[in-house]
Design an enzyme around this catalytic site. Structure first.
Site, PDB file in Angstrom:
ATOM      1  N   CYS A   1       9.081  -1.290  -4.441  1.00 14.81           N
ATOM      2  CA  CYS A   1       9.729  -1.857  -3.257  1.00 14.81           C
ATOM      3  C   CYS A   1       8.857  -2.969  -2.677  1.00 14.81           C
ATOM      4  O   CYS A   1       7.639  -2.998  -2.883  1.00 14.81           O
ATOM      5  CB  CYS A   1       9.952  -0.773  -2.205  1.00 14.81           C
ATOM      6  SG  CYS A   1      11.113   0.507  -2.714  1.00 14.81           S
TER       7      CYS A   1
ATOM      8  N   GLU B   1       7.870  -3.394   0.322  1.00 14.37           N
ATOM      9  CA  GLU B   1       6.827  -2.852   1.202  1.00 14.37           C
ATOM     10  C   GLU B   1       5.604  -2.442   0.395  1.00 14.37           C
ATOM     11  O   GLU B   1       4.468  -2.695   0.797  1.00 14.37           O
ATOM     12  CB  GLU B   1       7.344  -1.628   1.990  1.00 14.37           C
ATOM     13  CG  GLU B   1       8.482  -1.926   2.931  1.00 14.37           C
ATOM     14  CD  GLU B   1       9.850  -1.654   2.335  1.00 14.37           C
ATOM     15  OE1 GLU B   1      10.746  -1.226   3.073  1.00 14.37           O
ATOM     16  OE2 GLU B   1      10.050  -1.874   1.111  1.00 14.37           O
TER      17      GLU B   1
ATOM     18  N   CYS C   1      12.919   2.958   2.343  1.00 10.98           N
ATOM     19  CA  CYS C   1      13.545   4.037   1.582  1.00 10.98           C
ATOM     20  C   CYS C   1      12.688   5.307   1.733  1.00 10.98           C
ATOM     21  O   CYS C   1      11.597   5.275   2.305  1.00 10.98           O
ATOM     22  CB  CYS C   1      13.676   3.642   0.117  1.00 10.98           C
ATOM     23  SG  CYS C   1      12.115   3.589  -0.799  1.00 10.98           S
TER      24      CYS C   1
ATOM     25  N   CYS D   1       9.172   4.954   0.241  1.00 11.90           N
ATOM     26  CA  CYS D   1       8.322   4.112   1.095  1.00 11.90           C
ATOM     27  C   CYS D   1       7.922   4.854   2.367  1.00 11.90           C
ATOM     28  O   CYS D   1       6.800   4.698   2.847  1.00 11.90           O
ATOM     29  CB  CYS D   1       9.028   2.814   1.437  1.00 11.90           C
ATOM     30  SG  CYS D   1       9.011   1.633   0.059  1.00 11.90           S
TER      31      CYS D   1
END
Length: 133
Positions: free
Chosen positions: A57, A59, A92, A95
């Site tokens: 991701c 992040e 998500c 994360c």
């Protein structure tokens, strides 16, 4: 409890939007999310998602970039989606766990029913697994 957004937070959002505008992959859709993390040092690191069966991701990429540059203390993070980064999205589940592990007190900027809010990372994953458990 929601925290008030600051001018620095709006600048962080703009950094995330700038990185996805630069890296958006319209044809293969491999890079559709951009993120920016502000460290306690004041430095900002950005990332885009790396789409794959076991991709990362945005992040995670931003956090990894910060860590690769010696940063270990984080103050805020945001993720945006879309060609112009117009949609601010929540992290998500994976994360959320990473944020709790790396930075439980970091402020996460997200949109709640169309309104921008900030929450501490630990608030986004109640009853999370921790090493101490």
């Amino acid at each position: 409890m929601s925290l008030q957004l600051t001018q620095q937070d709006y600048e962080l959002i703009e950094r995330a939007r700038a990185v996805i505008r630069l890296g958006y992959d319209k044809e293969r859709r491999n890079h559709t999310v951009g993120a920016a993390v502000r460290c306690k040092s004041g430095k900002v690191y950005v990332g885009v998602n790396v789409y794959s069966l076991h991709g990362a991701c945005a992040e995670q990429v931003a956090i990894g970039s910060a860590a690769a540059n010696g940063e270990r203390a984080f103050s805020a993070i945001v993720a945006v989606r879309g060609e112009d980064g117009g949609e601010i999205i929540p992290p998500c589940g994976n994360c959320r766990q990473i944020l709790c592990d790396y930075m439980p007190d970091c402020e996460v900027i997200l949109s709640v029913e169309g309104e921008l809010k900030k929450k501490r990372a630990r608030e986004l994953l109640p009853f999370s697994y921790t090493v101490e458990d």
